[in-house]
Design an enzyme around this catalytic site. Structure first.
Site: not given
Ligand code: UDP
Length: 140
Positions: A11, A51, A104, A114, A117, A128
């Protein structure tokens, strides 16, 4: 265990800090092989489409702005049980909750910024991968 594929994004917070190599090293050390990789600057349309599942979440707008703020590196990773292997080395979404040694934990700045992805299922991995790569760009 079967050899499968997953989809990864390095990212903008990581590309900005020149961590593409450091993140990729972690993925490789976890037993994943990069079988496709390209650096792109995502369009707003791509970020919103990718997304779309989160479009009603409060963080959606911020997430899209972040993902188009700087270039990213999209990758296809191959390995035994690749989806789980990648999720394990990524660590929890919130770096404050991520385990020691995960990407992370070491590199993420916040729950939003973070660093990586990773697909969360084999089915989503296929969708994807196809979102960003043609089959002939993937060389296993
Ligand atoms: N995200 C965010 N705030 C939140 C939760 C998620 O900004 O409270 C963002 C973060 O970059 C995350 C992405 O949205 O990686 C997708 O969320 P997901 O719950 O799918 O998490 P991941 O699969 O990336 O761990």
């Amino acid at each position: 265990m079967a050899v499968t594929r997953t989809f990864s994004i390095i990212k903008p917070d990581a590309t900005r800090r020149n961590l593409t190599g450091a993140v990729t090293k972690k993925l490789e050390e976890a037993g994943l092989r990069v079988v496709a990789s390209k650096r792109i600057h995502m369009t707003r349309e791509q970020a919103e489409g990718f997304y779309a599942v989160h479009k009603d979440r409060p963080f959606f707008g911020e997430l899209v702005e972040f993902m188009i703020s700087e270039p990213v590196v999209v990758q296809v990773l191959e390995g035994e049980d690749a989806v789980k292997r990648n999720r394990d080395i990524m660590g929890a979404t919130n770096p404050a909750e991520a385990e020691e040694g995960t990407i992370r934990k070491e590199y993420a700045l916040s729950i939003g910024e973070n660093s990586v992805h990773g697909s969360d299922s084999d089915e989503n991995a296929k969708t994807e991968i196809a979102f960003f790569f043609d089959e002939d760009e993937i060389v296993g």
